[in-house]
Design a protein around this motif. Structure first.
Motif, PDB file in Angstrom:
ATOM      1  N   UNK A   1     -20.009  16.272 -13.941  1.00 17.16           N
ATOM      2  CA  UNK A   1     -19.067  15.981 -15.018  1.00 17.16           C
ATOM      3  C   UNK A   1     -19.379  17.332 -15.685  1.00 17.16           C
ATOM      4  N   UNK A   2     -21.446  17.137 -16.513  1.00 17.23           N
ATOM      5  CA  UNK A   2     -21.874  17.222 -17.167  1.00 17.23           C
ATOM      6  C   UNK A   2     -22.218  19.170 -17.123  1.00 17.23           C
ATOM      7  N   UNK A   3     -22.550  19.596 -15.428  1.00 14.75           N
ATOM      8  CA  UNK A   3     -22.159  20.560 -15.355  1.00 14.75           C
ATOM      9  C   UNK A   3     -20.935  21.360 -15.808  1.00 14.75           C
ATOM     10  N   UNK A   4     -19.801  20.779 -15.133  1.00 16.03           N
ATOM     11  CA  UNK A   4     -18.298  21.153 -14.497  1.00 16.03           C
ATOM     12  C   UNK A   4     -18.229  21.543 -16.418  1.00 16.03           C
ATOM     13  N   UNK A   5     -18.634  20.655 -17.166  1.00 14.72           N
ATOM     14  CA  UNK A   5     -18.433  21.239 -18.223  1.00 14.72           C
ATOM     15  C   UNK A   5     -19.058  21.925 -18.973  1.00 14.72           C
ATOM     16  N   UNK A   6     -20.038  22.159 -19.082  1.00 14.13           N
ATOM     17  CA  UNK A   6     -20.932  23.332 -19.553  1.00 14.13           C
ATOM     18  C   UNK A   6     -20.288  24.691 -18.601  1.00 14.13           C
ATOM     19  N   UNK A   7     -19.736  25.051 -17.762  1.00 16.68           N
ATOM     20  CA  UNK A   7     -19.036  25.852 -16.836  1.00 16.68           C
ATOM     21  C   UNK A   7     -17.599  25.789 -17.685  1.00 16.68           C
ATOM     22  N   UNK A   8     -17.417  24.850 -17.839  1.00 20.84           N
ATOM     23  CA  UNK A   8     -15.689  25.267 -19.048  1.00 20.84           C
ATOM     24  C   UNK A   8     -16.708  26.131 -19.960  1.00 20.84           C
ATOM     25  N   UNK A   9     -17.144  25.358 -20.169  1.00 24.52           N
ATOM     26  CA  UNK A   9     -17.905  26.187 -21.882  1.00 24.52           C
ATOM     27  C   UNK A   9     -18.072  27.918 -21.953  1.00 24.52           C
ATOM     28  N   UNK A  10     -18.630  28.680 -20.971  1.00 23.46           N
ATOM     29  CA  UNK A  10     -19.089  29.343 -20.277  1.00 23.46           C
ATOM     30  C   UNK A  10     -18.271  30.372 -20.344  1.00 23.46           C
TER      31      UNK A  10
ATOM     32  N   UNK B   1     -16.471  33.873 -22.927  1.00 25.19           N
ATOM     33  CA  UNK B   1     -16.015  34.799 -22.142  1.00 25.19           C
ATOM     34  C   UNK B   1     -15.225  35.111 -22.268  1.00 25.19           C
ATOM     35  N   UNK B   2     -14.059  33.685 -22.556  1.00 23.98           N
ATOM     36  CA  UNK B   2     -12.768  34.242 -22.684  1.00 23.98           C
ATOM     37  C   UNK B   2     -12.656  35.147 -24.418  1.00 23.98           C
ATOM     38  N   UNK B   3     -13.221  34.109 -25.532  1.00 25.29           N
ATOM     39  CA  UNK B   3     -12.965  34.174 -26.614  1.00 25.29           C
ATOM     40  C   UNK B   3     -14.240  35.602 -26.972  1.00 25.29           C
ATOM     41  N   UNK B   4     -14.722  35.980 -26.193  1.00 25.08           N
ATOM     42  CA  UNK B   4     -15.385  37.167 -26.725  1.00 25.08           C
ATOM     43  C   UNK B   4     -14.939  38.069 -25.773  1.00 25.08           C
ATOM     44  N   UNK B   5     -14.276  38.035 -25.050  1.00 25.77           N
ATOM     45  CA  UNK B   5     -12.974  38.934 -24.631  1.00 25.77           C
ATOM     46  C   UNK B   5     -11.818  39.387 -25.614  1.00 25.77           C
ATOM     47  N   UNK B   6     -11.401  38.637 -25.881  1.00 23.77           N
ATOM     48  CA  UNK B   6      -9.963  37.728 -27.068  1.00 23.77           C
ATOM     49  C   UNK B   6     -11.129  38.800 -28.494  1.00 23.77           C
ATOM     50  N   UNK B   7     -11.828  38.524 -28.685  1.00 26.24           N
ATOM     51  CA  UNK B   7     -12.443  39.839 -29.638  1.00 26.24           C
ATOM     52  C   UNK B   7     -12.672  40.694 -29.331  1.00 26.24           C
TER      53      UNK B   7
END
Length: 67
Positions: free
Chosen positions: A28-37, A41-47
């Protein structure tokens, strides 16, 4: 003595259950980390898009001021 054996078996069972939960928790921790990454990436693209729009608007305003 029988009571002691019962507690030993219960302890073994709880340890096994704890190990299984630790494994699941790590997944679960690994999945959350992947979701955070991915979110970053989406935020950086939108920025990047917002910066491009801002630059375009500044250029447009500069052009209008020259008219």
């Amino acid at each position: 003595m029988q009571n002691l054996n019962k507690h030993i078996e219960e302890n073994k069972s709880l340890r096994a259950e704890n190990d299984a939960l630790k494994t699941e928790n790590n997944k679960v921790k690994q999945r959350i980390s992947q979701l955070d990454e991915k979110a970053m990436e989406r935020v950086a693209t939108q920025l990047g898009y917002v910066k491009e729009e801002l630059a375009s608007a500044k250029s447009y305003n500069t052009t209008l001021m020259k008219l």
